[in-house]
Design an enzyme around this catalytic site. Structure first.
Site, PDB file in Angstrom:
ATOM      1  N   PRO A  18       0.806  -1.230   0.000  1.00  0.00           N
ATOM      2  CA  PRO A  18       0.000   0.000   0.000  1.00  0.00           C
ATOM      3  C   PRO A  18       0.839   1.280   0.000  1.00  0.00           C
ATOM      4  O   PRO A  18       0.470   2.262  -0.651  1.00  0.00           O
ATOM      5  CB  PRO A  18      -0.825  -0.091   1.289  1.00  0.00           C
ATOM      6  CG  PRO A  18      -0.644  -1.463   1.827  1.00  0.00           C
ATOM      7  CD  PRO A  18       0.561  -2.080   1.180  1.00  0.00           C
ATOM      8  N   GLY A  19       1.992   1.275   0.683  1.00  0.00           N
ATOM      9  CA  GLY A  19       2.854   2.462   0.720  1.00  0.00           C
ATOM     10  C   GLY A  19       3.362   2.803  -0.669  1.00  0.00           C
ATOM     11  O   GLY A  19       3.364   3.966  -1.097  1.00  0.00           O
ATOM     12  N   LYS A  20       3.771   1.760  -1.379  1.00  0.00           N
ATOM     13  CA  LYS A  20       4.246   1.939  -2.750  1.00  0.00           C
ATOM     14  C   LYS A  20       3.124   2.402  -3.667  1.00  0.00           C
ATOM     15  O   LYS A  20       3.319   3.279  -4.511  1.00  0.00           O
ATOM     16  CB  LYS A  20       4.670   0.559  -3.245  1.00  0.00           C
ATOM     17  CG  LYS A  20       6.070   0.432  -3.663  1.00  0.00           C
ATOM     18  CD  LYS A  20       6.171  -0.891  -4.387  1.00  0.00           C
ATOM     19  CE  LYS A  20       7.365  -1.655  -3.985  1.00  0.00           C
ATOM     20  NZ  LYS A  20       7.496  -2.909  -4.720  1.00  0.00           N
ATOM     21  N   ASP A  75      10.077  -2.819  -8.465  1.00  0.00           N
ATOM     22  CA  ASP A  75      10.816  -3.671  -7.538  1.00  0.00           C
ATOM     23  C   ASP A  75      11.920  -2.805  -6.953  1.00  0.00           C
ATOM     24  O   ASP A  75      12.636  -2.120  -7.686  1.00  0.00           O
ATOM     25  CB  ASP A  75      11.398  -4.913  -8.208  1.00  0.00           C
ATOM     26  CG  ASP A  75      11.743  -5.947  -7.135  1.00  0.00           C
ATOM     27  OD1 ASP A  75      10.812  -6.474  -6.498  1.00  0.00           O
ATOM     28  OD2 ASP A  75      12.940  -6.209  -6.901  1.00  0.00           O
ATOM     29  N   SER A  76      12.009  -2.821  -5.640  1.00  0.00           N
ATOM     30  CA  SER A  76      12.870  -1.838  -5.001  1.00  0.00           C
ATOM     31  C   SER A  76      13.495  -2.421  -3.751  1.00  0.00           C
ATOM     32  O   SER A  76      13.150  -3.523  -3.329  1.00  0.00           O
ATOM     33  CB  SER A  76      12.047  -0.589  -4.670  1.00  0.00           C
ATOM     34  OG  SER A  76      10.819  -0.952  -4.075  1.00  0.00           O
ATOM     35  N   HIS A 186      14.416   7.446  -5.080  1.00  0.00           N
ATOM     36  CA  HIS A 186      14.774   6.454  -6.103  1.00  0.00           C
ATOM     37  C   HIS A 186      13.594   6.231  -7.064  1.00  0.00           C
ATOM     38  O   HIS A 186      13.760   6.168  -8.271  1.00  0.00           O
ATOM     39  CB  HIS A 186      15.175   5.150  -5.404  1.00  0.00           C
ATOM     40  CG  HIS A 186      14.212   4.682  -4.340  1.00  0.00           C
ATOM     41  ND1 HIS A 186      13.722   5.520  -3.369  1.00  0.00           N
ATOM     42  CD2 HIS A 186      13.618   3.487  -4.114  1.00  0.00           C
ATOM     43  CE1 HIS A 186      12.887   4.850  -2.584  1.00  0.00           C
ATOM     44  NE2 HIS A 186      12.812   3.618  -3.020  1.00  0.00           N
ATOM     45  N   ARG A 187      12.386   6.148  -6.503  1.00  0.00           N
ATOM     46  CA  ARG A 187      11.196   5.888  -7.321  1.00  0.00           C
ATOM     47  C   ARG A 187      10.918   7.094  -8.226  1.00  0.00           C
ATOM     48  O   ARG A 187      10.578   6.939  -9.392  1.00  0.00           O
ATOM     49  CB  ARG A 187      10.023   5.600  -6.367  1.00  0.00           C
ATOM     50  CG  ARG A 187       8.809   4.977  -6.999  1.00  0.00           C
ATOM     51  CD  ARG A 187       7.921   4.302  -5.959  1.00  0.00           C
ATOM     52  NE  ARG A 187       8.528   3.102  -5.427  1.00  0.00           N
ATOM     53  CZ  ARG A 187       9.022   2.998  -4.194  1.00  0.00           C
ATOM     54  NH1 ARG A 187       8.930   3.993  -3.326  1.00  0.00           N
ATOM     55  NH2 ARG A 187       9.598   1.874  -3.814  1.00  0.00           N
TER      56      ARG A 187
HETATM   57  P1  ITT Z   1       5.157  -5.631  -4.286  1.00  0.00           P
HETATM   58  O1  ITT Z   1       6.170  -6.636  -4.749  1.00  0.00           O
HETATM   59  O2  ITT Z   1       3.768  -6.155  -4.222  1.00  0.00           O
HETATM   60  O3  ITT Z   1       5.244  -4.346  -5.049  1.00  0.00           O
HETATM   61  P2  ITT Z   1       6.835  -5.566  -1.921  1.00  0.00           P
HETATM   62  O4  ITT Z   1       6.783  -4.781  -0.657  1.00  0.00           O
HETATM   63  O5  ITT Z   1       7.019  -7.056  -1.813  1.00  0.00           O
HETATM   64  O6  ITT Z   1       5.518  -5.220  -2.763  1.00  0.00           O
HETATM   65  P3  ITT Z   1       9.436  -5.381  -3.165  1.00  0.00           P
HETATM   66  O7  ITT Z   1       9.570  -6.833  -3.378  1.00  0.00           O
HETATM   67  O8  ITT Z   1       9.875  -4.462  -4.265  1.00  0.00           O
HETATM   68  O9  ITT Z   1       7.946  -4.956  -2.828  1.00  0.00           O
HETATM   69  O10 ITT Z   1      10.179  -5.019  -1.821  1.00  0.00           O
HETATM   70  C1  ITT Z   1      10.705  -3.770  -1.635  1.00  0.00           C
HETATM   71  C2  ITT Z   1      10.908  -3.520  -0.150  1.00  0.00           C
HETATM   72  O11 ITT Z   1      11.961  -2.562  -0.044  1.00  0.00           O
HETATM   73  C3  ITT Z   1       9.672  -2.884   0.423  1.00  0.00           C
HETATM   74  O12 ITT Z   1       8.858  -3.822   1.070  1.00  0.00           O
HETATM   75  C4  ITT Z   1      10.259  -1.857   1.391  1.00  0.00           C
HETATM   76  O13 ITT Z   1      10.449  -2.392   2.626  1.00  0.00           O
HETATM   77  C5  ITT Z   1      11.616  -1.530   0.814  1.00  0.00           C
HETATM   78  N1  ITT Z   1      11.469  -0.253   0.108  1.00  0.00           N
HETATM   79  C6  ITT Z   1      11.340  -0.046  -1.212  1.00  0.00           C
HETATM   80  N2  ITT Z   1      11.139   1.249  -1.487  1.00  0.00           N
HETATM   81  C7  ITT Z   1      11.125   1.869  -0.301  1.00  0.00           C
HETATM   82  C8  ITT Z   1      10.940   3.192   0.090  1.00  0.00           C
HETATM   83  O14 ITT Z   1      10.673   4.147  -0.783  1.00  0.00           O
HETATM   84  N3  ITT Z   1      11.008   3.478   1.377  1.00  0.00           N
HETATM   85  C9  ITT Z   1      11.247   2.533   2.302  1.00  0.00           C
HETATM   86  N4  ITT Z   1      11.403   1.251   2.038  1.00  0.00           N
HETATM   87  C10 ITT Z   1      11.357   0.912   0.734  1.00  0.00           C
END
Ligand code: ITT
Length: 200
Positions: A18-20, A75-76, A186-187
């Site tokens: 949800p944050g993303k 993916d991050s 980064h995003r």
């Molecule tokens: P989706 O795959 O469904 O998008 P996810 O949370 O599993 O959700 P990822 O596999 O890309 O996503 O994991 C990335 C994690 O890295 C994410 O859960 C965060 O904890 C961290 N992360 C990524 N971007 C971030 C941000 O802007 N701020 C803080 N943490 C971040």
């Protein structure tokens, strides 16, 4: 076929975070008609690739083919220099099944103590992929550098935001106004590249 996305196109935001999802919607700035993977009841694919770009492509491809709509996936993760880039693509997995980022941030702190390094350099990476149903895929990557602070600071954002102090700033991503994070994250940097490549 054109690889330009016209304003108003219906897009699937292929994320279950949800944050993303909030950040993706803000960064797309009302340009598209967005529906989330959750709203469509799409399953979460296993992230079996070894790179951010590989996993972003995998998620966008899966959502586009299932939904029959253009999909955008992120993916991050957080990479820590003194931990050889960990947690990296395992950033979500370090939080465990309960997605407990208090625990994940503690684990980063403990690992740094174990290696005995004073180096607190870290960076976030975001790979953004857009996939057309049964069609092509485009992927770009953005990065922001900073340092880690302990204990965590701030209640905003998500994930590792409270321990990440971006270069040249005195507030962590967890403390700063969401619009400020969206101006330098980064995003946001990955979105700039995507906009240059795909948006009309
Ligand atoms: P989706 O795959 O469904 O998008 P996810 O949370 O599993 O959700 P990822 O596999 O890309 O996503 O994991 C990335 C994690 O890295 C994410 O859960 C965060 O904890 C961290 N992360 C990524 N971007 C971030 C941000 O802007 N701020 C803080 N943490 C971040």
């Amino acid at each position: 076929m054109s690889l330009k996305l016209q304003n108003g196109t219906r897009l699937v935001a292929a994320t279950h975070n949800p944050g993303k999802a909030v950040e993706i919607a803000a960064l797309l700035d009302g340009r598209f008609d967005i529906v989330s993977a959750g709203d469509l009841g799409l399953p979460e694919p296993d992230e079996i690739e070894q790179t951010f770009m590989g996993n972003a492509l995998l998620k966008a491809r899966a959502a586009a083919d299932r939904a029959g709509l253009v999909a955008i996936a992120d993916d991050s993760g957080l990479s820590v220099a003194a931990l050889d880039g960990a947690p990296g693509i395992f950033s979500a997995r370090w939080a465990g099944p309960d997605k407990d980022f208090g625990h994940a941030m503690k684990k980063v702190e403990e690992r740094l103590e174990e290696v005995g390094s004073g180096d607190r350099a870290a960076w976030f990476t975001s790979a953004l992929a857009v996939a057309w149903p049964d069609g092509p895929c485009v992927v770009v990557e953005g990065r922001v550098d900073g340092t880690l602070v302990f204990p965590p600071r701030g209640e905003r954002g998500f994930g590792y935001d409270p321990i990440f102090l971006p270069e040249g700033r005195d507030q962590t991503f967890g403390e700063m106004d969401p619009a400020e994070k969206d101006a330098l994250s980064h995003r946001a940097r990955a979105f700039e590249k995507l906009k240059a490549a795909l948006f009309e």
